[in-house]
Design an enzyme around this catalytic site. Sequence first.
Site, PDB file in Angstrom:
ATOM      1  CD  GLU A 169      -2.847  -1.459   2.263  1.00 50.52           C
ATOM      2  OE1 GLU A 169      -2.861  -0.599   3.149  1.00 50.52           O
ATOM      3  OE2 GLU A 169      -3.546  -2.479   2.288  1.00 50.52           O
ATOM      4  CG  ASN A 210      -0.391  -6.994  -1.839  1.00 51.39           C
ATOM      5  OD1 ASN A 210      -0.903  -7.610  -2.774  1.00 51.39           O
ATOM      6  ND2 ASN A 210      -0.915  -6.974  -0.618  1.00 51.39           N
ATOM      7  CG  HIS A 246      -9.752  -6.076   0.187  1.00 48.59           C
ATOM      8  ND1 HIS A 246     -10.065  -7.238   0.872  1.00 48.59           N
ATOM      9  CD2 HIS A 246      -8.441  -5.829   0.456  1.00 48.59           C
ATOM     10  CE1 HIS A 246      -8.998  -7.658   1.539  1.00 48.59           C
ATOM     11  NE2 HIS A 246      -7.998  -6.829   1.288  1.00 48.59           N
ATOM     12  CD  GLU A 275      -4.562  -8.153   1.309  1.00 46.94           C
ATOM     13  OE1 GLU A 275      -5.468  -7.476   1.829  1.00 46.94           O
ATOM     14  OE2 GLU A 275      -3.366  -7.891   1.469  1.00 46.94           O
ATOM     15  CG  ASP A 277     -12.701  -9.318   0.998  1.00 39.63           C
ATOM     16  OD1 ASP A 277     -12.532  -8.300   0.304  1.00 39.63           O
ATOM     17  OD2 ASP A 277     -12.268  -9.420   2.167  1.00 39.63           O
TER      18      ASP A 277
HETATM   19  O1  G3I Z   1      -3.923  -8.079  18.381  1.00 42.57           O
HETATM   20  C1  G3I Z   1      -4.935  -7.269  18.986  1.00 42.57           C
HETATM   21  C2  G3I Z   1      -5.367  -7.867  20.266  1.00 42.57           C
HETATM   22  O2  G3I Z   1      -4.279  -7.880  21.146  1.00 42.57           O
HETATM   23  C3  G3I Z   1      -6.550  -7.062  20.812  1.00 42.57           C
HETATM   24  O3  G3I Z   1      -7.047  -7.665  21.960  1.00 42.57           O
HETATM   25  C4  G3I Z   1      -7.656  -6.962  19.778  1.00 42.57           C
HETATM   26  C5  G3I Z   1      -8.802  -6.074  20.220  1.00 42.57           C
HETATM   27  O4  G3I Z   1      -9.504  -5.516  19.141  1.00 42.57           O
HETATM   28  O5  G3I Z   1      -7.135  -6.402  18.621  1.00 42.57           O
HETATM   29  C6  G3I Z   1      -6.100  -7.178  18.058  1.00 42.57           C
HETATM   30  O6  G3I Z   1      -5.686  -6.535  16.900  1.00 42.57           O
HETATM   31  C7  G3I Z   1      -6.499  -6.693  15.766  1.00 42.57           C
HETATM   32  C8  G3I Z   1      -5.625  -7.266  14.665  1.00 42.57           C
HETATM   33  O7  G3I Z   1      -6.343  -7.313  13.463  1.00 42.57           O
HETATM   34  C9  G3I Z   1      -5.105  -8.645  14.997  1.00 42.57           C
HETATM   35  O8  G3I Z   1      -6.154  -9.535  15.142  1.00 42.57           O
HETATM   36  C10 G3I Z   1      -7.027  -5.341  15.359  1.00 42.57           C
HETATM   37  O9  G3I Z   1      -7.960  -4.868  16.315  1.00 42.57           O
HETATM   38  C11 G3I Z   1      -7.672  -5.404  14.007  1.00 42.57           C
HETATM   39  O10 G3I Z   1      -7.998  -4.088  13.591  1.00 42.57           O
HETATM   40  C12 G3I Z   1      -6.711  -6.038  13.011  1.00 42.57           C
HETATM   41  O11 G3I Z   1      -7.355  -6.082  11.746  1.00 42.57           O
HETATM   42  C13 G3I Z   1      -6.579  -6.519  10.671  1.00 42.57           C
HETATM   43  C14 G3I Z   1      -6.353  -5.385   9.673  1.00 42.57           C
HETATM   44  O12 G3I Z   1      -5.638  -5.875   8.544  1.00 42.57           O
HETATM   45  C15 G3I Z   1      -5.582  -4.237  10.305  1.00 42.57           C
HETATM   46  O13 G3I Z   1      -5.186  -3.306   9.369  1.00 42.57           O
HETATM   47  C16 G3I Z   1      -7.339  -7.639   9.976  1.00 42.57           C
HETATM   48  O14 G3I Z   1      -7.457  -8.735  10.861  1.00 42.57           O
HETATM   49  C17 G3I Z   1      -6.593  -8.060   8.710  1.00 42.57           C
HETATM   50  O15 G3I Z   1      -7.375  -8.994   8.011  1.00 42.57           O
HETATM   51  C18 G3I Z   1      -6.365  -6.840   7.842  1.00 42.57           C
HETATM   52  O16 G3I Z   1      -5.685  -7.215   6.682  1.00 42.57           O
HETATM   53  C19 G3I Z   1      -5.386  -6.185   5.734  1.00 42.57           C
HETATM   54  C20 G3I Z   1      -4.134  -6.576   5.019  1.00 42.57           C
HETATM   55  O17 G3I Z   1      -3.110  -6.796   5.952  1.00 42.57           O
HETATM   56  C21 G3I Z   1      -3.720  -5.520   4.000  1.00 42.57           C
HETATM   57  N1  G3I Z   1      -4.800  -5.230   3.104  1.00 42.57           N
HETATM   58  C22 G3I Z   1      -6.063  -4.896   3.694  1.00 42.57           C
HETATM   59  C23 G3I Z   1      -6.488  -5.992   4.669  1.00 42.57           C
HETATM   60  C24 G3I Z   1      -7.842  -5.688   5.246  1.00 42.57           C
HETATM   61  O18 G3I Z   1      -7.795  -4.545   6.060  1.00 42.57           O
END
Ligand code: G3I
Length: 357
Positions: A169, A210, A246, A275, A277
């Site tokens: 990004e 990417n 996405h 990725e 969806d």
């Molecule tokens: O790890 C913490 C945890 O300690 C805490 O208790 C919990 C409470 O909300 O949050 C956890 O972190 C989360 C993290 O995923 C790990 O699970 C975050 O809140 C959550 O916002 C985060 O979301 C991820 C997101 O990227 C963040 O930018 C998604 O799971 C993940 O699927 C998403 O993936 C991205 C790609 O990397 C790049 N392209 C876009 C894609 C979708 O956003």
Amino acid sequence: MPSTTRPSRLRLGFAGALAALLVAAGTAGGPAAQAGEQHRAKTLGDLAQRHGRYFGSATDNPVLTDTAYTKILGHEFGMITPGNSMKWEATEPRQGVFDFTKGDEVVEFARANRQKVRGHTLVWHNQLPGWLTSRQWTADELRTVLKNHIQTEVRHYRGKVYAWDVVNEAFNEDGTWRESLFYKTLGPGYIADALRWAHEADPKAKLYVNDYNVEAVGPKSDAYYALAQQLKAQRVPLHGFGLQAHLALQYGYPTTLEDNLRRFARLGLDTALTEVDVRMLLPATEEKLAQQADWYRDLTKACLAVRRCVGITVWDWTDKYSWIPEFFPGEGAALPWDEQFAPKPAYHAIRDALKRR
Ligand code: G3I
């Protein structure tokens, strides 16, 4: 199951035995025969492999405890991407202190199921550890930190990760550079540096840039095209362009996807849908699910039509574990399987596309 509902083979008689034989041969109708057929049916991973492509899924560590989920994850796909556990905040939570426990868990799952792994991601403006974002860095300091991060992680996974999303990004929607910590401190040269450092650490890994909203030909994908041309001319080790894909029904299908994939192929790059969806405004209706299926079919066909489009990864496979509802309230139902793990029309559409040719 109580014995009254399940007659023993001995009590079946001739007609029953014949029926059992037909079921075993997969020639009789009815649920038992269908179950038999489903069992033998090839997976999305198998079907893609016949085209020399892969079909993969992202996953995340917390859901690996759901055994009904891991059964399908381990069976249906040929490639796995860790959704979070190889990102900077997870792998280097304190400066110079690396933790690959969660990434290793995903790699081990993939190894046990004979799946390849896409590494995601080394340089991104999101999910960075606090120690990195909470202070100012000089260019020299940040270069050292970045090189160490990239090389320690890539070396750790050397031989275990097929391809890396090295830089994620890097551009804005209008094709200008995203003003990330890396860009602001190091200038655009951070991309070439990151690729060279990653290549040194694992010369066999395929190295990608990417992004999202780059599926159609437009200002953002044009910026990547220009960047790729430049990097190729400078012999920087860039091997692929990842299009996250996405998509959202309400914004229209990127009809120039195939042309776009083709122009990157002509530059000598692999492409991958990394990725995928296809979200929608909830509630999901039959009509929307049918349109979603068309989009999944079309994007699969687009990838198959371009030789260097090497594979497709969905951003997890079941609506139960999709990132969409949390990030886009009121939207969802974006993946090929529903929350109960039942295949949706989209799943069948992908199969149809993969079965052709
Ligand atoms: O790890 C913490 C945890 O300690 C805490 O208790 C919990 C409470 O909300 O949050 C956890 O972190 C989360 C993290 O995923 C790990 O699970 C975050 O809140 C959550 O916002 C985060 O979301 C991820 C997101 O990227 C963040 O930018 C998604 O799971 C993940 O699927 C998403 O993936 C991205 C790609 O990397 C790049 N392209 C876009 C894609 C979708 O956003």
